[in-house]
Design an enzyme around this catalytic site. Sequence first.
Site, PDB file in Angstrom:
ATOM      1  N   ILE A  23     -49.345  -4.333 -13.286  1.00 37.16           N
ATOM      2  CA  ILE A  23     -50.566  -3.541 -13.408  1.00 37.16           C
ATOM      3  C   ILE A  23     -51.783  -4.457 -13.524  1.00 37.16           C
ATOM      4  O   ILE A  23     -51.768  -5.421 -14.285  1.00 37.16           O
ATOM      5  CB  ILE A  23     -50.522  -2.643 -14.667  1.00 37.16           C
ATOM      6  CG1 ILE A  23     -49.227  -1.834 -14.711  1.00 37.16           C
ATOM      7  CG2 ILE A  23     -51.736  -1.718 -14.725  1.00 37.16           C
ATOM      8  CD1 ILE A  23     -48.949  -1.191 -16.062  1.00 37.16           C
ATOM      9  N   CYS A  24     -52.821  -4.133 -12.760  1.00 35.34           N
ATOM     10  CA  CYS A  24     -54.059  -4.896 -12.881  1.00 35.34           C
ATOM     11  C   CYS A  24     -55.051  -4.061 -13.686  1.00 35.34           C
ATOM     12  O   CYS A  24     -55.667  -3.147 -13.166  1.00 35.34           O
ATOM     13  CB  CYS A  24     -54.615  -5.209 -11.496  1.00 35.34           C
ATOM     14  SG  CYS A  24     -56.139  -6.130 -11.547  1.00 35.34           S
ATOM     15  N   LEU A  25     -55.166  -4.390 -14.958  1.00 42.15           N
ATOM     16  CA  LEU A  25     -56.040  -3.605 -15.836  1.00 42.15           C
ATOM     17  C   LEU A  25     -56.652  -4.544 -16.866  1.00 42.15           C
ATOM     18  O   LEU A  25     -55.937  -5.294 -17.536  1.00 42.15           O
ATOM     19  CB  LEU A  25     -55.205  -2.507 -16.517  1.00 42.15           C
ATOM     20  CG  LEU A  25     -55.940  -1.520 -17.423  1.00 42.15           C
ATOM     21  CD1 LEU A  25     -56.948  -0.706 -16.602  1.00 42.15           C
ATOM     22  CD2 LEU A  25     -54.957  -0.577 -18.103  1.00 42.15           C
ATOM     23  N   ASN A  49     -53.955  -0.567  -7.720  1.00 44.74           N
ATOM     24  CA  ASN A  49     -53.982  -1.531  -8.810  1.00 44.74           C
ATOM     25  C   ASN A  49     -52.606  -1.774  -9.429  1.00 44.74           C
ATOM     26  O   ASN A  49     -52.499  -2.393 -10.484  1.00 44.74           O
ATOM     27  CB  ASN A  49     -54.965  -1.080  -9.898  1.00 44.74           C
ATOM     28  CG  ASN A  49     -56.348  -0.824  -9.328  1.00 44.74           C
ATOM     29  OD1 ASN A  49     -56.740   0.332  -9.124  1.00 44.74           O
ATOM     30  ND2 ASN A  49     -57.065  -1.889  -9.000  1.00 44.74           N
ATOM     31  N   GLN A  74     -54.368  -4.937  -7.045  1.00 44.65           N
ATOM     32  CA  GLN A  74     -53.158  -5.687  -7.355  1.00 44.65           C
ATOM     33  C   GLN A  74     -52.301  -5.725  -6.089  1.00 44.65           C
ATOM     34  O   GLN A  74     -51.655  -6.707  -5.793  1.00 44.65           O
ATOM     35  CB  GLN A  74     -52.405  -4.989  -8.496  1.00 44.65           C
ATOM     36  CG  GLN A  74     -51.035  -5.569  -8.819  1.00 44.65           C
ATOM     37  CD  GLN A  74     -51.150  -6.855  -9.602  1.00 44.65           C
ATOM     38  OE1 GLN A  74     -51.978  -6.985 -10.495  1.00 44.65           O
ATOM     39  NE2 GLN A  74     -50.323  -7.830  -9.251  1.00 44.65           N
TER      40      GLN A  74
END
EC number: 2.3.2.23
Lengths: 194, 583
Positions: A87-89, A79, A122
Site C-alpha cells: 500500500i502506498c499511503l 495505490n 504504487q
Amino acid sequence: MIDFGRVQKELQECSRDMAASGIKVSPKSDNLARLVGTIPGPIGTPYEGGTFQIDISLPDGYPFEPPKMQFATKVWHPNISSQSGAICLDILKDQWSPALTLKTALLSVQALLSAPEPDDPQDAVVAQQYIRENQTFLATARYWTESFAKASSLGVEEKVQRLVEMGFAEAHVRSALEAVGGDENLALEKLCSG
Amino acid sequence: MEDGMSSDEDYYSDRDSLDGLENEDSEFHCTPPKGPTTKVITKESLLAAQREDLRRVMDLLSLREHHARTLLIYYRWDVERLFAVLVEKGKDFLFDQAGVTVVEHQGLESPLGSTITCDICMDDVPSGETTREDCGHCFCNNCWTEHFMVKINEGQSRRIRCMAHKCNAICDEAVVRNLVSKRHPDMAEKFERFLLESYIEDNKRVKWCPSTPHCGNAIRIEDDEFCEVECSCGMQFCFSCLSEAHSPCSCLMWELWAKKCRDESETVNWITAHTKPCPKCHKPVEKNGGCNLVSCICGQAFCWLCGGATGRDHTWSSISGHSCGRYKAEREKKSERAKRDHYRYMHYYNRYRAHTDSFKQESKLKEIIQVRVSITEERDSRLRDFSWVNNGLLRLFRSRRVLSYSYPFAFYMFGDELFNDEMTKEEREIKQHLFEDQQQQLEGNVEKLSKFLEEPFDQYSEDKVMEIRMQVINLSVITDTLCQKVYECIENDLLGSLQYGNHNIAPYKSKGIEKASELTACWKANDSDKYPPSDCGASELDRPSGSGSSDESGCSSRKRARKDSPGGGLFDLNLPAEVIDRN
Ligand SMILES: [Zn+2]
Ligand SMILES: [Zn+2]
Ligand SMILES: [Zn+2]
Ligand SMILES: [Zn+2]
Ligand SMILES: [Zn+2]
Ligand SMILES: [Zn+2]
Ligand SMILES: [Zn+2]
C-alpha cells in the site's frame, strides 16, 4: 519493544465499535505482533460488497514507528500493488503519528479505496488505466472484487488459516488448495504426502 | 579583489618596505583591520559560532532560543532569507512553516494530583508525569521519551515533530534534552551534538574541513562560495567542491581531470591503439610500420586487423591464406582517434606534472636558501635583510600552482568534451592562442624566477647579490601580475562569452590561499546573558596576550592551531595535496 498493553486496548476499543465502523482487527496467532485487519469496500466504489483483508505486522517500535500493512486480498487500485498488495499511503510512512491507531490507519486505507491518488501510484499499470481508460479500470476493479473479495473467496481464507494453524507454510497451503480446486480435505492429504 | 592584494601592490611601490613584505612580523601590519572573513569553527567554538545568528533572530522576533533555532534550522541558517520571508509573508506564516508555536497554554494546565489519559499508551497517568508541548498537545513522559528516542535514532534530531496526528509543531529542545537524559544520557549527548552540528550540516556557508583523518573543524565563509580556503589544520581546499584547491580550473573541470588521471583509461587506450595480444602466447605486440602482418617474438605471425593467426607471406593488399576483409576497416580510424586523444592528454598532463614536480625540487631549495642566508649574514656585509629570497620563493610556489592547474583548464577549455557546441572552430583557435600566449609569458618568467632563486648567492659579491635581489623582486612582481592576468583572461575572454553557469572559478589571491582565522569565543558558552554585538574574532590579533577572553577553550584551540600550522608562517605551500603528501 512493542507496547502490547496499548495493542490490547486498541483491540478492545476496536471490537467495541465494530458494528459502527465495520473495521475488524484480530490477532493472527498468539503473538500480537501479527494481526489481520478487515475492511468493507466503501459504498459507491467498485469495491462495494467486498471484504478486504489486510495483513498487519507491528515493528518493535510500535506505536512510535508505523505498522506495516499489506492487502492479503487481491485488489485492483492505483495505490495498491496488484501483485504484492503493498500500500502506498503517507500515514504508513513519514506521516505516521503515534497518536494514530490500527483502526484509524485502516480507516485511512478504506478512504484510499474511495479516493485513489493516481499521481502517487504504487502500481503504474493500474494508475495508467485509471487515468486513460477509467471505464475499463472500474470494470476490472469490480471484477477483482467479485473474484477475490466476496464471501466465497473469504471461505478460502478460512481454509488457509485452518491449514496454516496445523503447521503448514502458507504458500504451500495456498498452492495445494489451488491444485485440488479448493477442497480442504484433499489439500490436507496433498500436504501430508509432501 | 582581496584587500591583501592591493596592500601588496602598495608595498611594491615602496622600496624600503618591499623587503619586509611577508616577513613573519609584517603579517600583522598587512592584515586588514577587519581580519580574514573566513573562519575556522572548532568543536569548542561551534556554539559561539551560531550564537550570533540565534541572537539576531531572538531579538528581532522576541523568541526563546529553541524557537529561534527551529526557525534557523528550517531556513538553513540563512538569516537574510528568514527576514525576507518575515517581511513578505508575515510572522504567522514564518512560524507556521517552520513548526514554531508560541501560544501559551496556561489555561489548559490540569490541577496537580489529577490524572490524564495519554492518547499514545492509552493509560491514565498522573498529570505530574505528563508534558504539554507549546502546541498544546499533552502526552505522558514515557511516550514522549520513546518518541524522541525513535526520532534521534532515525537521525531526525533537528526536527522532531509533536506526536499528535497532523500537528506540525517542532518539539522544544529543552523538553527533549530533559526527558531523554533521564533515561538515556548517551542519547541526550547525541541529540545535543546533532542539534549543534545543524549549524554545519544545514548551512550553505559552513562546511566540514575535508581533511583525513578529520581535524574536527568546519570552515565558515562570508559571501562567495567559489573560493579556496585553508583550515587551521593546514588543509587547503576548494570550498565549493571540497577537493584540493584547483583554480583556475573550474570544479567540473577538476573533477573530470582527477578522474581522467585516476583511471588508467588513457594508458589502456594507448595500449589498445598500439599493441595487440599475440594469438599464441598472448603477449602484447606492437605494430611496426604500416604493414598489417605483424609477428611476435615467439615467432607467430598474425593479422593486425582481426588478431587472427596467419602465415608469414603477404602482399600489400592481402595476407596469403587469410582473408578477414578488414583491410580498410573502421578500427583503423578508431585507434587513430584514440591515439590522437591520448597524445593530446599527454601533452597537457606532462606540463601539469612538470610544474608540480618542479615544486617538489624547489621546496628543497627552501632549506638550501636558509643555509645561504645564514652564511651571508655571518659575513660582514651591509646586506641585512633577506626577506626578498623568501618572498621570491613564496611567489614562485604560488605561480607554479597557477601554472600547474592552468593545464587541465586548457585541456577542457579547448577540448571537445565541454564547450564543443558553444564555440566555432575559429573562435576556439583565437581563444586558445590568446590563452597560450598568457600562459607562456607566465611560464617564461616563472622559470627565470626559479633560476635566480637557485643562484648560490652566498658565494657572490655584494654587488652581484644586489643584482640578483633586484631580479627576484622584479620577477616576483611580474609573475604576480601575469597570474592575475591569466585569471582575468579566463574570466573575461574565455568563459565570459559562454553560457558557463557551472564553471565558476575561485578568484586569484596574490597572497595565496586565504587562511581561515579561528573564531574566538569571547564569552562562556553557557553565559547566555552577555552576547557581544558581533563576532569578536577579528580583534584577536590586536588583543594583548593574556587579556580578554575568559573562554579557555577558545584560547587553547587558537594556540594549538598556531603551533601546528605548517611552515611556521614562513611558507605556505600552495600546491596540490598530492605534491605535499609526497614530500
Ligand atoms: Zn503515554
Ligand atoms: Zn502538537
Ligand atoms: Zn582542517
Ligand atoms: Zn572546486
Ligand atoms: Zn607470441
Ligand atoms: Zn609487410
Ligand atoms: Zn585478419
